[in-house]
Design a protein around this motif. Sequence first.
Motif, PDB file in Angstrom:
ATOM      1  N   ALA A  47      35.526  38.055  -2.751  1.00 48.92           N
ATOM      2  CA  ALA A  47      36.494  39.138  -2.616  1.00 48.92           C
ATOM      3  C   ALA A  47      36.700  39.812  -3.959  1.00 48.92           C
ATOM      4  O   ALA A  47      36.339  39.277  -5.007  1.00 48.92           O
ATOM      5  N   GLY A  48      37.298  40.988  -3.914  1.00 47.66           N
ATOM      6  CA  GLY A  48      37.521  41.762  -5.124  1.00 47.66           C
ATOM      7  C   GLY A  48      38.867  41.477  -5.753  1.00 47.66           C
ATOM      8  O   GLY A  48      39.779  40.938  -5.132  1.00 47.66           O
ATOM      9  N   LEU A  49      38.957  41.856  -7.030  1.00 51.38           N
ATOM     10  CA  LEU A  49      40.205  41.808  -7.776  1.00 51.38           C
ATOM     11  C   LEU A  49      40.397  43.135  -8.488  1.00 51.38           C
ATOM     12  O   LEU A  49      39.445  43.718  -9.001  1.00 51.38           O
ATOM     13  N   GLN A  50      41.648  43.574  -8.536  1.00 51.97           N
ATOM     14  CA  GLN A  50      41.987  44.723  -9.358  1.00 51.97           C
ATOM     15  C   GLN A  50      42.637  44.189 -10.637  1.00 51.97           C
ATOM     16  O   GLN A  50      43.699  43.566 -10.584  1.00 51.97           O
ATOM     17  N   VAL A 109      36.753  44.032 -10.302  1.00 52.01           N
ATOM     18  CA  VAL A 109      35.701  43.030 -10.477  1.00 52.01           C
ATOM     19  C   VAL A 109      35.640  42.146  -9.244  1.00 52.01           C
ATOM     20  O   VAL A 109      36.631  41.986  -8.518  1.00 52.01           O
ATOM     21  N   HIS A 110      34.462  41.595  -9.019  1.00 49.93           N
ATOM     22  CA  HIS A 110      34.330  40.593  -7.973  1.00 49.93           C
ATOM     23  C   HIS A 110      34.993  39.313  -8.470  1.00 49.93           C
ATOM     24  O   HIS A 110      34.800  38.904  -9.617  1.00 49.93           O
ATOM     25  N   ALA A 186      46.026  39.353   6.878  1.00 44.09           N
ATOM     26  CA  ALA A 186      45.066  40.173   6.129  1.00 44.09           C
ATOM     27  C   ALA A 186      43.634  39.763   6.443  1.00 44.09           C
ATOM     28  O   ALA A 186      43.318  38.574   6.546  1.00 44.09           O
ATOM     29  N   TRP A 187      42.790  40.764   6.622  1.00 43.25           N
ATOM     30  CA  TRP A 187      41.350  40.585   6.743  1.00 43.25           C
ATOM     31  C   TRP A 187      40.726  41.044   5.418  1.00 43.25           C
ATOM     32  O   TRP A 187      41.186  42.014   4.827  1.00 43.25           O
ATOM     33  N   ARG A 188      39.664  40.393   5.000  1.00 43.54           N
ATOM     34  CA  ARG A 188      38.999  40.831   3.782  1.00 43.54           C
ATOM     35  C   ARG A 188      37.499  40.702   3.950  1.00 43.54           C
ATOM     36  O   ARG A 188      36.994  39.877   4.709  1.00 43.54           O
ATOM     37  N   GLY A 189      36.794  41.530   3.194  1.00 45.11           N
ATOM     38  CA  GLY A 189      35.340  41.465   3.220  1.00 45.11           C
ATOM     39  C   GLY A 189      34.736  42.417   2.212  1.00 45.11           C
ATOM     40  O   GLY A 189      35.434  43.233   1.599  1.00 45.11           O
TER      41      GLY A 189
END
Length: 400
Positions: A47-50, A109-110, A186-189
């Motif tokens: 998943a991503g990060l800000q 970033v991932h 929450a769904w993430r992908g």
Amino acid sequence: MSNVHQPCHIVVVGAGIGGLTLALGLAKQGFQVRVFEQSKALSEVGAGLQLSPNAMKVLRSLGLDTALESHSFAPEYACIRDYKSGSYYLRSPLGQEVINRYGAPYWHVHRGDLHAELVQACYANDVDIELDHKVLGYRNERNGASILLEGKTEWADLLIGADGIHSKIRELMLGIEAPLFTGQVAWRGTVPVNAIKNVQVQPDATVWAGPNQHVVTYYLKGGELINFVAVEERAEWLQESWRQEGDVKDLRQKFSGWHPEVTEILAACESSFVWALNSRPTLSKWSDGAVTLLGDACHPMLPFMAQGAAMAIEDAYVLANLLGKGSFSQAFNDYEAIRKPRVTAIQQLSRENAGLYHMHGGLTGQLKLKALSLASRYAPSIVHSKLDSVYGYDVTSLTL
């Protein structure tokens, strides 16, 4: 309890972002650090990060910014858009403007890339990361803490629980308490950019606001991937895993009729994880003798300010530097006194954003978004005043 100027052995429980950032900071302060991770392999969810400027200032101070830059994507704008029309309620510039205003960049970033760089930096600074180490209990001793693992007991001058919202260390310290379901799931992908057809996804950090739902989209890995988080409101949820696989057909159906940038991303998605957004009551204390907590273990964050990882990173910097300057008991007291007001304020902002993004109040909710649109155009200082308190905060400049 030991004095900080004596040789000190510290155990950090949890090899996530917060735990590894702390371990690296402690090692740079000259401490002997062991990280106990219950998993049998080092990994992070896909998943991503800000990473906003407040987090980047810490990572820069630890020497990680150069390594991270090759993995990063710098968004052009922070946006809130209408779920159907795509019209902008907010379009605030990032890029060079955010560097000029806050003194550090805003990067995507991932999560796995940040985790890998932290692992490498920890090894380079002689941190021991020990896998398959599940903590079952601890006991405060005269000069430290004994730590009960499966099949053996270890000892440390200090024990720090950075083991997430389901923290075993917090449970041992304060007792078992079920998390509070927020009524949101929450769904993430992630989706390869070349798999998305028919639309060009804007290179921004975008919140798509809709009735009782919202979606966040942004680029990762220099623009090769798009990360999404789709949040919906539900009456109940029984699962607690971060790794429960969701049905992508169900996901697409729940967000059908949304703007093409959203629906085309979801159409290209082959798999998605789904999890409950939980919170916990404010803890009565963060420390117990030679033991303290960090990150989601003591202040879980809803994702509506994208500050969960940032708050753990800030915690890590403050705690490591306080431990390098004074007695352990004083460091723990100062750590909680400095961090608790900060994280409580961010938690409140996140809760407020949930209502904004989901247009709570029907017409009233839509009017709030329209008022935000007018403010961002004609009175940007109002928008900046909210973000300045988050992004402009610099723990590396505090007198600790």
